[in-house]
Design an enzyme around this catalytic site. Structure first.
Site, PDB file in Angstrom:
ATOM      1  N   HIS A   1       0.192   8.417  -6.514  1.00 38.20           N
ATOM      2  CA  HIS A   1       0.870   9.145  -5.430  1.00 38.20           C
ATOM      3  C   HIS A   1       1.325  10.538  -5.875  1.00 38.20           C
ATOM      4  CE1 HIS A   1       1.613   5.856  -2.457  1.00 38.20           C
ATOM      5  NE2 HIS A   1       1.461   5.096  -3.535  1.00 38.20           N
TER       6      HIS A   1
ATOM      7  N   GLU B   1       2.115  12.974  -4.118  1.00 36.61           N
ATOM      8  CA  GLU B   1       3.103  13.514  -3.175  1.00 36.61           C
ATOM      9  C   GLU B   1       4.525  13.086  -3.530  1.00 36.61           C
ATOM     10  OE1 GLU B   1       1.097  11.101  -2.781  1.00 36.61           O
ATOM     11  OE2 GLU B   1       2.055   9.450  -1.714  1.00 36.61           O
TER      12      GLU B   1
ATOM     13  N   CYS C   1      -3.879   6.143  -2.856  1.00 35.25           N
ATOM     14  CA  CYS C   1      -3.452   4.743  -2.892  1.00 35.25           C
ATOM     15  C   CYS C   1      -4.074   3.950  -1.730  1.00 35.25           C
ATOM     16  CB  CYS C   1      -1.927   4.664  -2.951  1.00 35.25           C
ATOM     17  SG  CYS C   1      -1.391   3.109  -3.678  1.00 35.25           S
TER      18      CYS C   1
HETATM   19  N1  GLN Z   1      -0.896  -2.304  -2.134  1.00 31.39           N
HETATM   20  C1  GLN Z   1      -1.226  -1.459  -1.008  1.00 31.39           C
HETATM   21  C2  GLN Z   1      -2.521  -1.913  -0.328  1.00 31.39           C
HETATM   22  O1  GLN Z   1      -3.190  -2.729  -0.835  1.00 31.39           O
HETATM   23  C3  GLN Z   1      -1.340  -0.004  -1.424  1.00 31.39           C
HETATM   24  C4  GLN Z   1      -0.002   0.488  -1.929  1.00 31.39           C
HETATM   25  C5  GLN Z   1       0.243   1.946  -1.760  1.00 31.39           C
HETATM   26  O2  GLN Z   1      -0.400   2.649  -0.961  1.00 31.39           O
HETATM   27  N2  GLN Z   1       1.228   2.426  -2.475  1.00 31.39           N
HETATM   28  O3  GLN Z   1      -2.850  -1.422   0.681  1.00 31.39           O
END
Ligand code: GLN
Length: 204
Positions: free
Chosen positions: A171, A173, A78
């Site tokens: 994610h 995890e 992410c």
């Molecule tokens: N929206 C976040 C970003 O742009 C990422 C979100 C996340 O890691 N769950 O950094």
């Protein structure tokens, strides 16, 4: 086998729990010296603009780039994936440029800020993986050396690999399914079918 988890912000504790379940020693990485002696690194989810700021403040950017060039496996999930990218579709944050991918932040708009999708992830075999997306990024473009491991139904890539570097929009995890963590650890272990090669080097 010692795995570092970037612990500046975000859900590093959840990654550490999974790694411990799989028997890996773990290190919380906050300063460059924490990177010494680790065999692999995970950059977790969180807020990528905060990562960019704190990684600059604590002088972590150059040592992490140097690790990638040495062939140490690195996995960004992410916000971590955002930091792995060569390029974003916006100016902030400035990513580390480790993988040849262009990434769009917050790609799913407000209505579907968070959702789950059962996806096929190529190295994990036919049993689907429940992927949790939270204000997730998506990969808009992939370079030639990129292997796409998983796509959404509409074809957009959400898990990619380049040599020993891995990035996922979602994610792993946050579920009980440890298969992606196991796969990542296998990249760092001697039994890995992948040979150690510098990031971006041609595959045989
Ligand atoms: N929206 C976040 C970003 O742009 C990422 C979100 C996340 O890691 N769950 O950094």
């Amino acid at each position: 086998m010692k795995t570092g988890v970037l612990a500046l912000q975000g859900d590093f504790a959840e990654h550490i729990t999974v790694l411990r379940r799989l028997g890996s020693e773990t290190v919380e990485v906050r300063l460059p010296r924490d990177l010494e002696g680790i065999d692999a690194l995970i950059m977790p989810g969180g807020e990528s603009t905060t990562f960019g700021y704190l990684m600059g403040l604590y002088h972590l950017k150059e040592p992490i780039k140097e690790m990638a060039h040495r062939g140490v496996p690195i996995w960004g999930t992410c916000a971590g994936m955002i930091m792995m990218a060569r390029e974003l579709t916006e100016d902030e944050p400035v990513p580390l440029g480790l993988m040849d991918i262009q990434v769009v932040r917050n790609a799913f708009g407000r209505q579907v800020d968070s959702f789950e999708a059962d996806l096929e992830v190529e190295p994990l075999g036919p049993e689907k993986f429940t992927a949790v997306f939270i204000r997730a990024p998506v990969i808009a473009q992939v370079g030639e050396g990129i292997r796409v491991l998983s796509r959404l139904d509409d074809g957009r890539p959400v898990a990619v690999q380049q040599g020993l570097l891995l990035a996922t929009s979602f994610h792993p995890e946050l579920t009980d399914d440890v298969r992606l963590h196991r796969y990542f650890l296998s990249l760092a272990s001697a039994e890995s079918p992948e040979t150690r090669r510098p990031a971006g080097a041609p595959q045989e």
